[in-house]
Structures are given as C-alpha cells and as structure tokens.
Motif scaffolding. Structure first.
Motif: not given
Length: 485
Positions: A16-33
């Motif tokens: 759950k922690w790994a999935f949450g970290t990946a999803v959070g990073s994906l959302v932040v990176f997607f917005i910035v990218a």
C-alpha cells in the motif's frame, strides 16, 4: 464478524505504501510534466508560426518592389537578374524560397500559378487580406498563410501569395518529447514505487516485529518476549516502547491473577477444612455432647466470618482496580475526610493517643471519591492500631506540596523488616502470617489501599524499621478548579 475479517484479502502495508508513493509521484510528475510539455510544445509551435509570418512578410515585400503584375519572367529576373546585378532583395527571396520548412506558391493577378517551391498541401484561397490559419493536411495539421501582393509604388494588387508550413519538424520534436515524458513517467513510477517499498520495509520493521511478538504471545501469554526498540527516536520507537510496557503490565496482571487464584484457594482451603472437620465431628458423635457442639459451632462461625471478610475484601480489591472507569470525575475536600477519620479513631480507641498535624491553611480539593479516601485512611489507621505494642500512639499529618497534598500516618509499633517493605502491598502478603491471622488480617488491606490511590493517579509509600514503627505517605494531585465540585 471474525469470519468476515478472516475472509478479507490481506494486502501488505508495504505494498500500500509503495502503491501510494508511486501514484502520488505519478500525479505530481504528470502535472509538472504536462505543464512543461505544453509550454515547450507551444513555444515550438510559435516558432514555426513566426517562421511562416516572417517568410510571408519578406516575400511579399520583395515581390511588391517589382511594381507590375507578377509573371514568371519578372519573378525570375528578381531572383536571378540577366545583367548579373544582384538586387538587394535577392538573398531574402532565395532564402525564403529555399527554406525546406515552407512551401511557397505565388499566383498572378489572374489567380494562375506562377511559382511553386513544392506540391501544395491545401487548395489556394484568394483573399483580399492577410490570414494565417491551421488546416488539415495529409498526415497532420499544417499552418497556411495567404495574402494578396501589392505594388509598393501605387499599391495595386499584382498577385497572390500562399505559404504553407508542413510542421514536420514540430511534430517530430513533439513525438520525441512525448516519448521522453512517457519514459520518464514510467521511470518515476518504478523508482518511487521501489523507493516507497524499501522505505516502508525499513520504517515498518518494528510493526513486523510487533506482529511476530503478538503471534507468539497469543500462543503462550506467559512467554517473556518483547519487541526490540529501534535506535531512531520517532513515533514507531514510542509505539514499540508503549507496546512493551503494555506487555509488561499484561504479564504482571497474569502473574498477579495466577497468584491471586492460588492465594484465594489457599486462604479458603483452611477455613473450609476447619468447618468440614467440625461438622464431621458433630455428625459422628459431637452433637450428643453440648460442650463439643458449642465449641464446633463457635469455630464454624468464626471461620465463616473470616471467609465473609475475605470475599468482601476480594470484591473491594476488584472494584479498586476499576476506579479510573467508574469514579474518574469524583472530587473531595481532603481536610474534611482526614479530620473525620481522626475523630472516629479517637472515639473508637480511647486508650490510644492520636495526634493530627494539619499544616493546610485552606480547604484542598483532590480528585478522589470520598468513600475511597476514607477507606484508605481507615485501612492504614487500623493497621497502625493493630501492630502497635507498648507505645500506643498514632501520628497523622496533613501538608501541601507544589501541586500535591500529602497525608502521613505513623505508628510506633512492630515495624516491618527492610526485606519485606516492597512486598507488603502484594495480595495476601503478611510479614508474620501467624500473628497476622490472630489479628484477623487477610493480607488484602494494603493492596486495596495501593490500588485505590494509584487509580486516582496518586502514590502511596512506606518507610519502616523493625521494632521502631512504620510511616505511610499518601500523595494525591490537587484539583486546580475547586468550583468543579
């Protein structure tokens, strides 16, 4: 409820922690990218549009210098003069016509094609004003610019110009940048997921150790296992410490309960055996002899009374362990209770000399149920009377600390050996069992007093010396707002 819980699919907190970290990073990176991607591609598009506008401006200005209707001949002469004289506008026209990004089409005033640098992508539109727009091409959209050409001398319309930008370089850069963003996004998701998983393994290791400890304790509650406390000082270290303290209390309660059951059974075995022995004797032959019958009845009554007292003290002890639940909001003026107990014992034991040193100049309120405070004081004063010998004197003191009130009860009797001071508050413990039994004690009084005082977040201590007497000190926190009474 247990079946529903057990049938639920187990999902590790690490995942759950790994999935949450990946999803959070994906959302932040997607917005910035996406913001960077849109900004960069828009900048590329603006460059291509400016290139087309600049080309249209240069070509139309230089062809306007011909000052006559456009034909293939005069355009050719403008580009490559026969006399070898290079016109000042030759290089701009050649440069724009040779630009591989642009397709230039020049039409005469009769709208017939005169010059073309490539196959036209869109059909010409002959307009009276300049316009630049996006139009559909074979593979993708293109930029098309169209405008009339006017002679610089008299501003007569001498032809038409259409310039197309195929945007091939733009779309190549667009696709390349999009691929880079997608690959970077995948890399960020993978790296953040792995990082989150390994961080969760490192940070949540105490939870795994707690889980293993709980499984071990559930199989054998008496097993002495504890969770290793992490070196880093954080919430998990605090949780581990609290968990170990809870296990210590639980194991202590189990040991006390086991000892309690053992002591109760031992304490009840003797009076039951005595009563049974007397009843058997009466049944066999003692009922015909009045003296034996009276002695047996008297002994049975004594033992019955002792069992009744024992059961009552056991109930008092059980209630004392629940004061935090049932009496947490009770408050009492400590001065009144101490003076009441002092006066009662002076009346009950006139042969004793009771003294009271009250150093309080005002009424002090403490967080304790009045009956419980009175019960504790009665237990301690009763012990002081029972274990006093030649010097029949009991001294009671009342004083105040910074945020606490202290009650002292001192006798000058038998005293307690130093080896037994730490044990006198245990259940059924007696310093001298034979002498205590003669005085009617069951060994529960001090245990009840300690449970009651600690239940109200106070403390009770003992100082004693064999043959010199004992001093019990009770310390209770003072209530800051007496109006809460």
């Amino acid at each position: 409820m247990e079946e529903k819980t057990s049938n639920r699919r187990f999902i590790s907190l690490k995942l759950k922690w790994a999935f949450g970290t990946a999803v959070g990073s994906l959302v932040v990176f997607f917005i910035v990218a996406m913001a960077m991607f849109s900004s960069f591609t828009q900048s590329l598009f603006n460059q291509e549009r400016d290139l087309l506008n600049q080309g249209m401006t240069n070509i139309s200005r230089q062809l306007g210098r011909i000052n006559q209707p456009l034909t293939k001949r005069n355009i050719s002469n403008a580009i490559d003069p026969a006399d070898g004289h290079v016109a000042e506008y030759q290089r701009p026209i050649v440069q724009e016509l040779s630009d591989g990004h642009l397709i230039v089409n020049v039409y005469g005033r009769d709208r017939q094609p005169i010059l073309s640098t490539g196959k036209s992508i869109t059909k010409p539109t002959f307009t009276s004003r300049r316009q630049v727009k996006m139009m559909k091409g074979a593979a993708h959209k293109v930029i098309v610019g169209q405008q009339p050409i006017y002679a610089q001398r008299d501003h007569r319309r001498i032809g038409y110009l259409q310039v197309e930008n195929k945007l091939n370089a733009y779309y190549q850069n667009y696709d390349r940048l999009r691929l880079v963003v997608i690959l970077a996004m995948c890399l960020v998701v993978l790296a953040s997921g792995l990082l989150g998983y390994f961080l969760s393994m490192m940070f949540l290791r105490p939870l795994g150790e707690i889980h293993d400890t709980v499984k071990t304790i559930s199989k054998d509650p008496t097993k002495n296992v504890r969770v290793p406390v992490p070196n880093h000082n954080d919430e998990l270290a605090e949780l581990t410490t609290m968990f170990n303290e809870m296990l210590d209390r639980m194991q202590r309660y189990i040991e006390q309960q086991s000892q309690f059951v053992s002591d109760v059974s031992h304490e009840l075995r003797t009076p039951i055996a005595i009563i049974q022995g007397h009843l058997d004797m009466l049944d066999r032959w003692g009922k015909d002899e009045p003296e034996v019958r009276d002695d047996s009845i008297r002994a049975c009554l004594i033992e019955t009374k002792r069992m009744k007292n024992l059961v009552q003290e056991m109930l008092d002890l059980s209630r004392a362990e629940q004061v935090e639940i049932n009496f947490r909001d009770q408050k009492t003026v400590v001065n009144d209770v101490v003076h009441q107990v002092f006066n009662n014992f002076k009346m009950l034991y006139p042969d004793f000399h009771f003294t009271l040193d009250d150093d309080l100049n005002e009424s002090i309120t403490v967080n304790i149920y009045r009956d419980h405070l009175e019960q504790v004081l009665v237990i301690l004063c009763d012990n002081a009377v029972k274990y006093s010998k030649e010097r029949k004197e009991v001294h009671i003191s009342l004083s105040r600390g910074m945020n606490t009130v202290e009650i002292g009860i001192q006798d000058f009797g038998e005293g307690i050996p130093a080896t037994d001071i730490d044990k006198v508050f245990d259940r059924f413990y007696r310093v001298d069992k034979a002498r205590s039994r003669k005085k009617g004690g069951n060994g529960l009084g001090l245990s009840i007093a300690k449970r009651l005082i600690e239940g109200y977040h106070g403390s009770i201590t003992l100082e004693s010396s064999l043959g010199a007497g004992s001093l019990f000190r009770i310390i209770l926190p003072i209530v800051e707002d007496p109006e809460a009474l």
